[in-house]
Write an enzyme that holds these catalytic residues in place. Structure first.
Site, short mmCIF file in Angstrom:
data_model
loop_
_atom_site.label_atom_id
_atom_site.label_comp_id
_atom_site.label_asym_id
_atom_site.label_seq_id
_atom_site.Cartn_x
_atom_site.Cartn_y
_atom_site.Cartn_z
N LYS A 96 37.18 30.17 33.30
CA LYS A 96 38.23 31.04 33.83
C LYS A 96 38.95 30.32 34.96
O LYS A 96 38.33 29.60 35.75
CB LYS A 96 37.59 32.35 34.33
CG LYS A 96 38.61 33.42 34.73
CD LYS A 96 37.90 34.72 35.10
CE LYS A 96 38.89 35.80 35.51
NZ LYS A 96 38.24 37.08 35.83
N SER A 128 39.87 41.09 33.48
CA SER A 128 40.84 40.05 33.72
C SER A 128 40.52 38.72 33.04
O SER A 128 41.40 37.87 32.96
CB SER A 128 40.99 39.85 35.23
OG SER A 128 39.81 39.32 35.77
N SER A 164 35.63 42.65 34.60
CA SER A 164 36.46 41.61 33.98
C SER A 164 35.74 40.71 32.99
O SER A 164 36.37 39.84 32.39
CB SER A 164 37.09 40.74 35.06
OG SER A 164 38.03 41.50 35.77
#
Lengths: 469, 91
Positions: free
Chosen positions: A72, A147, A172
């Site tokens: 990420k 997210s 997330s």
């Protein structure tokens, strides 16, 4: 050798045995990744050149033996641009690796790229990304969730061995795992060092894996977990081998069903999750109705605490030292304000305003302190439940992945409400895993298993048994 | 009617356009309104939780350890002079 549909464990075995031509494998892997990127936009950066350098130095005897790992974008990777999905960090190249990344590298992971996310993690649908919106692998008119949307989407789409490293503050990891039909494991707060994570909210952020199978997530967690002198909140405890919880039966394990987590849920999603729970009963687990009365307070408590922490964390982005830097002119207040106004996105600004307001003199007790006390109550609810049961089972999200056309119509308050099932467990810092449990309108549905602090083993054990059905 | 937002944005060092001020004022109202729910829960004798998993103070030996080299620490800065990064005028 045929690489498509190859599992992570087969890859590791074959690579250790010297049966994989790593260069050939990666040339195919990046070709496939580029094709996926064109259609779905899962990456901010595809780091092919850096990967090639790492391949040259690869020690095949390591635990991952050259496995492709995506990261990420809010986790710092040495020499690879890390923007956290924000324009304010558009050119930031970290001079160091996050602890989770260096541990992965010591175990032979190869970083293949940085995945798209909502700016700093501020979002539920990855639509607040400054680098394009990732599209759902099953239906491109729908969201991947957020997210860690790029991580969820790519994990589902790539037909070759791979594990993603994501991050959760309020859901997330679980949300994109559920919406994309993959496994997402959020560990106990402090299980994985946050050193090198671009903070959203320090008391909530947790790094964890997203993968095709429970076993893969358990493996990755085992490698990246552990005490780190560079993160004072990392758990002082020997790290377990979480893979030992896979392949076991679940006879006699007690699963709590919290009533509040089935209110206002899409009916078909509820049906799929209840079916999954029945299947767990058939495997010998016992179920028990549980009540978590503080559930309705989790959204306001979470959004106050998270934005207060975020508003202080984002103070460091001021157009100096790193990231977006314009020509320096004017007084410092003016320069900082202009830079931040120019490069922070809409939702980042909204959360900075909300967080700043909630900790201002005169409002601090009413909002921030109150939310922290409510958090205590929420944790007490969970602790009471875990006195009676081993794990809790709930839907991961209250609906299937929404269409972008539906998301556009949502107000901020309505968007925040979508997190109702994930913010409570995240506030409590307890571990959770989302595992696919069927489909609704052809879209994946996630079963969410929540465990007590430091009891990742139990949720892995049940999720793995369910996955093997 | 955007004085409140202007005050908050000033504290947060955030320059906003007139339209943003108007929108955020409305959003803040709606969000705070939804937070009113918290008034319903009694927390009189409840302590706040700053960290979800309890941690103890941890000390390390007062010994110099290797850290980032100055050159690397300044790698991302655009304006550098004699080993320092430059910022706007503060006084």
């Amino acid at each position: 050798m045929q690489y498509s549909k190859m599992s992570v464990s087969d890859f590791i075995k074959e690579s250790k045995d010297g049966n994989i031509d790593t260069k050939d494998f990666y040339s195919k892997f990046f070709e496939e990744t580029e094709n996926i990127q064109k259609k779905y936009n899962y990456f901010v950066t595809i780091s092919k050149k850096d990967a090639e350098k790492e391949i040259d130095k690869l020690d095949r005897k390591t635990r991952l033996s050259g496995l492709p790992v995506s990261v990420k974008d809010n986790i710092c990777t040495k020499g690879i641009k890390s923007t956290a999905g924000s324009k304010i960090l558009k050119n930031y190249i970290p001079p160091f690796d996050a602890t989770a990344i260096s541990r992965g590298k010591q175990n032979g992971s190869i970083i293949i790229g940085k995945t798209v996310q909502d700016e700093f993690g501020f979002g539920t649908f990855s639509t607040y990304s400054a680098y394009g919106i990732p599209k759902n692998p099953i239906d491109t008119t729908r969201s991947c969730g957020g997210s860690s949307g790029g991580a969820g989407g790519f994990t589902k789409t790539i037909n070759m061995p791979h594990i993603a490293i994501g991050e959760s503050t309020g859901g997330s990891i679980s949300c994109p795992a559920a919406f994309c039909g993959v496994v997402g494991l959020t560990p106990t707060y402090g299980r994985v060092s946050r050193y090198g994570l671009i903070d959203y909210a320090n008391s909530l952020d947790k790094i964890g894996p997203i993968s095709k199978t429970v076993k893969d997530s358990a493996l990755m967690l085992s490698l990246i977990a552990g005490k780190d002198p560079l993160d004072q909140t990392s758990i002082q405890e020997d790290t377990y081998d979480f893979t030992k919880y896979t392949g076991k039966d679940i006879k006699g394990m007690k699963i709590g069903i919290p009533n509040e987590y089935f209110n206002n849920i899409d009916k078909d999603v509820e049906k799929k999750v209840r079916n999954a729970i029945s299947q767990l009963e058939e495997l010998g687990a016992k179920t028990l109705d549980i009540t978590l009365p503080t559930t309705e307070y989790a959204i306001p408590a979470y959004y106050i605490i998270a934005t207060v922490e975020a508003s202080t964390n984002l103070a460091k982005y001021c157009g100096m030292r790193y990231g977006a830097q314009d020509e320096i002119k004017g007084h410092f207040t003016e320069y900082f304000s202009t830079t931040r106004g120019k490069y922070l996105g809409d939702e980042a600004k909204r959360r900075v305003i909300l967080g700043t307001y909630a900790r201002m003199a005169g409002y601090r007790d009413q909002y921030y302190l109150k939310a922290l006390k409510v958090r205590t109550k929420i944790i007490e609810d969970f602790k009471k439940a875990f006195n009676k049961v081993d794990v809790l089972a709930t839907p991961t999200m209250p609906m299937i992945a929404p269409k972008f056309s539906e998301i556009e119509k949502l107000t901020p308050v309505e968007t925040y409400a979508m997190d109702i099932l994930t913010v409570g467990p995240n506030l409590a810092g307890i571990p959770m895993i989302s595992v696919p449990c069927g489909t609704s309108k052809e879209m994946p549905v996630g079963l969410h298993l929540l465990g007590n602090h430091k009891e990742e083993g139990k949720i892995i054990q049940i999720a793995d048994a369910f996955e093997r059905l | 009617m955007t004085e409140r937002i202007e005050k908050v944005a000033n504290i947060a060092r955030l320059e906003l356009t007139a339209e943003e001020k108007k929108n955020f004022e409305k959003d803040l109202d709606n969000i705070l309104d939804s937070f009113k729910k918290l008034e319903k829960i009694d927390t009189t004798n409840t302590e706040p939780t700053f960290q979800p998993v309890e941690v103890k103070n941890i000390m390390r030996k007062d010994k110099i350890e290797t850290s980032l080299k100055q050159k690397d620490a300044l790698k991302n800065a655009k304006d550098i002079e004699e080993g320092y990064f430059k910022g706007p005028k503060a006084i």
